[in-house]
Scaffold this motif. Structure first.
Motif, PDB file in Angstrom:
ATOM      1  N   THR A 226       0.862  -1.292   0.149  1.00  0.00           N
ATOM      2  CA  THR A 226       0.065   0.125  -0.010  1.00  0.00           C
ATOM      3  C   THR A 226       0.790   1.359  -0.034  1.00  0.00           C
ATOM      4  O   THR A 226       2.135   1.140   0.089  1.00  0.00           O
ATOM      5  CB  THR A 226      -0.864   0.014   1.174  1.00  0.00           C
ATOM      6  OG1 THR A 226      -0.086   0.212   2.408  1.00  0.00           O
ATOM      7  CG2 THR A 226      -1.669  -1.334   1.380  1.00  0.00           C
ATOM      8  N   LEU A 227       0.047   2.507  -0.043  1.00  0.00           N
ATOM      9  CA  LEU A 227       0.972   3.722   0.161  1.00  0.00           C
ATOM     10  C   LEU A 227       1.682   3.900   1.306  1.00  0.00           C
ATOM     11  O   LEU A 227       2.668   4.602   1.616  1.00  0.00           O
ATOM     12  CB  LEU A 227       0.068   4.768  -0.060  1.00  0.00           C
ATOM     13  CG  LEU A 227      -0.535   4.883  -1.606  1.00  0.00           C
ATOM     14  CD1 LEU A 227      -1.604   5.831  -1.687  1.00  0.00           C
ATOM     15  CD2 LEU A 227       0.456   5.015  -2.780  1.00  0.00           C
ATOM     16  N   HIS A 228       1.326   3.163   2.285  1.00  0.00           N
ATOM     17  CA  HIS A 228       1.744   3.319   3.801  1.00  0.00           C
ATOM     18  C   HIS A 228       2.145   1.960   4.183  1.00  0.00           C
ATOM     19  O   HIS A 228       2.690   1.845   5.293  1.00  0.00           O
ATOM     20  CB  HIS A 228       0.709   4.026   4.552  1.00  0.00           C
ATOM     21  CG  HIS A 228       0.355   5.272   4.005  1.00  0.00           C
ATOM     22  ND1 HIS A 228       0.852   6.294   3.719  1.00  0.00           N
ATOM     23  CD2 HIS A 228      -1.237   5.276   3.624  1.00  0.00           C
ATOM     24  CE1 HIS A 228       0.069   7.179   3.250  1.00  0.00           C
ATOM     25  NE2 HIS A 228      -0.934   6.597   3.049  1.00  0.00           N
ATOM     26  N   GLY A 229       2.442   0.762   3.638  1.00  0.00           N
ATOM     27  CA  GLY A 229       2.874  -0.522   4.235  1.00  0.00           C
ATOM     28  C   GLY A 229       2.862  -1.523   3.033  1.00  0.00           C
ATOM     29  O   GLY A 229       2.752  -1.269   2.163  1.00  0.00           O
ATOM     30  N   ALA A 230       3.749  -2.590   3.674  1.00  0.00           N
ATOM     31  CA  ALA A 230       4.168  -3.571   2.916  1.00  0.00           C
ATOM     32  C   ALA A 230       4.156  -4.906   3.563  1.00  0.00           C
ATOM     33  O   ALA A 230       4.258  -5.045   4.783  1.00  0.00           O
ATOM     34  CB  ALA A 230       5.657  -3.439   2.396  1.00  0.00           C
ATOM     35  N   PHE A 231       3.532  -6.093   3.084  1.00  0.00           N
ATOM     36  CA  PHE A 231       3.211  -7.358   3.855  1.00  0.00           C
ATOM     37  C   PHE A 231       3.571  -8.514   2.859  1.00  0.00           C
ATOM     38  O   PHE A 231       3.682  -8.486   1.752  1.00  0.00           O
ATOM     39  CB  PHE A 231       1.592  -7.229   3.885  1.00  0.00           C
ATOM     40  CG  PHE A 231       1.075  -6.036   4.807  1.00  0.00           C
ATOM     41  CD1 PHE A 231       0.930  -6.218   6.285  1.00  0.00           C
ATOM     42  CD2 PHE A 231       0.711  -5.037   4.020  1.00  0.00           C
ATOM     43  CE1 PHE A 231       0.394  -5.281   6.747  1.00  0.00           C
ATOM     44  CE2 PHE A 231       0.078  -3.870   4.535  1.00  0.00           C
ATOM     45  CZ  PHE A 231       0.055  -4.065   6.051  1.00  0.00           C
ATOM     46  N   PHE A 232       4.154  -9.417   3.753  1.00  0.00           N
ATOM     47  CA  PHE A 232       4.646 -10.649   2.989  1.00  0.00           C
ATOM     48  C   PHE A 232       4.066 -11.851   3.680  1.00  0.00           C
ATOM     49  O   PHE A 232       4.156 -11.957   4.838  1.00  0.00           O
ATOM     50  CB  PHE A 232       6.309 -10.763   3.386  1.00  0.00           C
ATOM     51  CG  PHE A 232       6.970 -11.887   2.742  1.00  0.00           C
ATOM     52  CD1 PHE A 232       6.625 -12.278   1.213  1.00  0.00           C
ATOM     53  CD2 PHE A 232       7.857 -12.673   3.590  1.00  0.00           C
ATOM     54  CE1 PHE A 232       7.242 -13.606   0.925  1.00  0.00           C
ATOM     55  CE2 PHE A 232       8.541 -13.625   2.869  1.00  0.00           C
ATOM     56  CZ  PHE A 232       8.483 -14.232   1.693  1.00  0.00           C
ATOM     57  N   TYR A 233       3.344 -12.450   2.700  1.00  0.00           N
ATOM     58  CA  TYR A 233       2.373 -13.630   3.433  1.00  0.00           C
ATOM     59  C   TYR A 233       2.890 -14.895   3.056  1.00  0.00           C
ATOM     60  O   TYR A 233       3.297 -15.348   1.880  1.00  0.00           O
ATOM     61  CB  TYR A 233       1.137 -13.596   2.684  1.00  0.00           C
ATOM     62  CG  TYR A 233       0.332 -12.379   3.105  1.00  0.00           C
ATOM     63  CD1 TYR A 233      -0.597 -12.426   4.090  1.00  0.00           C
ATOM     64  CD2 TYR A 233       0.353 -11.256   2.246  1.00  0.00           C
ATOM     65  CE1 TYR A 233      -1.233 -11.166   4.635  1.00  0.00           C
ATOM     66  CE2 TYR A 233      -0.249  -9.865   2.619  1.00  0.00           C
ATOM     67  CZ  TYR A 233      -1.088 -10.039   3.844  1.00  0.00           C
ATOM     68  OH  TYR A 233      -1.633  -8.813   4.332  1.00  0.00           O
TER      69      TYR A 233
END
Length: 604
Positions: A226-233
């Motif tokens: 996102t513009l404010h976060g990053a996620f690794f699943y």
């Protein structure tokens, strides 16, 4: 009937019983080859279509109805499918028979319910099917679980092989650089976030690799940015302390693999929150949230299960913004690929020299290694039931590739250890002429692989010959051996993406004579800027640099069919092969290479 055929027949019967007892009853079940990431090559536990049908090709789609079992596959695999399918299966030839959705619409009853595992079908495919099913008010039904898994009693386990950090000296670009460019693209499209499902795209973006799929160094994972976060699943059992610290340093939240569906729902409602990325994020005050309401997905790789969590008007369905940056290699990746192909060429030369000295004894290994009629099976790989011993009187085709930390390789050579027939020589020479024509091409910026495909086929067409596969595919940098979005092919999709400087692509025309022999020649090319005398239209021009090094067998070349320019091309290539590879070879191998690269003439 073999025991394996009997078992598969039993599985078919069990599957049909599950379809009949399902609520609502399933009149037909689609079983794709792909996994939840729409991968071309999948792990052993995701080979549902292979488990049920016995067909081991990488591409295909099975359809099980109450009375029939059908398998669609493309021209690379027609012969293989005929050999592997039992008499309870019907082969449907892509490009010749109706597509699966057309067949369903024409042959199944009104209001039929067609079941699908929504994780294993792309949004594009699902929407195409649904459009076709409108004809008879048929329904594409999303199953809550995969019915094939229910009859697969000994399905392979989900191994917890560790995630690996891919060093910057091989990746060439930091995650921070890649994320900055990605977020700029999100802003440009007024999107608040993107769901990344293709395994090689997740690996490339986060500079990680894995061992979850044979021959592809990827890890089963998703990413949301996102513009404010990053996620690794990812399965957290695969996360080492090194990876945990690495992800924390670059501001990426690690979450369990199966949390992705819930988090997509949160993303859709604007409630997905993550940790900040150490000053690299845009601040909320700089963003008009109302204007950034779209969620970016690539409808060719995003599965229906995740897309279903978004509102239809919310999905921004465009080609992934990661596809082109991944395909256009940076200087460090290009240098790595060049080095990897020198090591690979050395290995191929050592192998071919060894074969010459072994008096043609039999062997088997997990590449496309095929003799005589087996070489006519385009993607044949050795099998204990079908492999043949090397025969000096038959053509031998070897398509091999390797994964190196600094690059991925793919090479094919075709040889004959005895005396080839004039027909075999003329076919080989036609393939070689097409191979050279593509290698030597100069073309303006904006040219697609669809336009170039004809160059490799024209010498074959002149004799009424052809081949049923594309001419070239992209290749990854320690990633997938088949990489998009560009390709060189007759298929319409090859019109979508122009070739660009620093892309990689294979050059692999062929010819396959059913029941007799097969020929393919394959090099990896780098697209580069061309130095032309003029620059019509100020477009700029492109050409190719070949980085694969292994000789062509001059015994198979009918030099009378080559032009002086083609003869010069072969001689220059062979001279370069000798210069580049000889320092890596022993005395016997050097002598073999010297003889293999002796200049040819029009009268030789």
């Amino acid at each position: 009937m073999t025991s394996s055929s009997a078992a598969r027949n039993q599985h078919l019967d069990e599957l049909r019983a599950l379809m009949a007892s399902h609520s609502p009853p399933i009149h037909a079940l689609l079983i794709p080859s792909e996994d939840a990431h729409q991968s071309e090559y999948v792990s052993e536990r995701d080979k549902r279509r292979q488990f049920l049908s016995g067909f081991t090709g990488s591409a295909g789609l099975a359809l099980i109805t109450t009375r029939e079992a059908l398998l669609w596959t493309d021209g690379r695999y027609f012969l293989q499918a005929i050999n592997q399918l039992s008499d309870r299966w019907r082969l449907m030839r892509m490009g010749e028979d109706p597509p699966v959705e057309v067949w369903i619409a024409d042959n199944l009853a009104d209001e039929a319910i067609i079941g699908i595992d929504s994780w294993c079908i792309s949004v594009d495919s699902a929407q195409r099917y649904e459009q076709a099913f409108l004809k008879k008010n048929q329904t594409l039904f999303q199953l809550s679980s995969d019915l094939v898994d229910a009859v697969w009693k000994h399905r392979p386990p989900n191994d917890a092989t560790p995630v690996i950090v891919h060093p910057i000296e091989f990746a060439g670009r930091s995650v921070a650089q890649k994320m900055k460019e990605l977020r700029e693209k999100l802003q440009h499209e007024k999107a608040s976030g993107i769901i990344i499902t293709a395994l090689d795209e997740v690996a490339w973006l986060y500079n990680v690799r894995g061992n979850d799929v044979h021959y592809s160094p990827v890890v089963h994972s998703y990413a949301i940015v996102t513009l404010h976060g990053a996620f690794f699943y990812v399965d957290k059992r695969k996360v080492t302390t090194e990876v945990k610290n690495y992800m924390a340093e670059i501001g990426i939240d690690i979450r369990e693999y199966d949390m992705v569906q819930l988090d997509v729902s949160l993303l859709a409602s604007g409630q997905l929150k993550g940790s900040a990325v150490n000053g690299s994020l845009l601040m909320e005050k700089d963003i008009n949230v109302a204007e950034h309401s779209k969620i970016w997905i690539d409808s060719n790789s995003c599965c229906l299960a995740l897309y279903s969590k978004l509102r239809p008007d919310q999905a921004l369905m465009l080609q992934s913004p990661i596809a082109l940056p991944k395909a256009v290699k940076n200087p460090m990746e290009l240098n790595g690929l060049r080095k990897a192909h020198i090591r690979d060429g050395t290995a191929v030369v050592q192998y071919l020299a060894w074969l010459d000295n072994q008096h043609f004894k039999g062997l088997s290994f997990p590449t496309i290694s095929s003799v005589g009629p087996n070489a006519a099976i385009i993607h044949y790989s050795p099998d204990a039931n079908t492999c043949a011993e090397l025969d000096a009187d038959k053509i031998y085709l070897c398509d091999s590739g390797a994964q190196y930390l600094d690059g991925t390789t793919d090479i094919t050579r075709t040889v004959h250890f005895g005396k080839p027939s004039e027909h075999q020589k003329s076919c080989y020479t036609a393939v070689l002429k097409g191979h050279i024509a593509l290698d030597a091409a100069v073309f303006p910026n904006g040219t697609t692989g669809h336009a170039l495909d004809i160059l490799a086929r024209t010498p074959l067409w002149k004799s009424g010959l052809d081949y049923r596969h594309g001419t070239g595919h992209g290749i990854g940098s320690y990633l997938n051996v088949h990489e998009g979005p560009h390709l060189i092919s007759f298929r319409p999709s090859a019109r979508n993406v122009p070739l660009q400087a620093s892309m990689t692509v294979t050059d692999e025309p062929g010819y396959y004579e059913d029941g007799n022999f097969g020929i393919r020649l394959e090099n990896v090319l780098i697209v580069k800027e061309a130095d032309t005398k003029f620059n019509f239209g100020e477009k700029g021009y492109l050409s190719f640099e070949h980085i694969t090094w292994a000789p062509y067998q001059t015994k198979l070349i009918n030099t009378a069919l080559l032009t002086p320019a083609e003869i010069e091309w072969v001689n220059v290539y062979h001279s370069d092969c000798q210069k580049i590879l000889e320092s890596y070879l022993n005395v016997q191998e050097k002598e073999w290479l010297r003889k293999a690269t002796e200049p040819i003439t029009a009268s030789s």
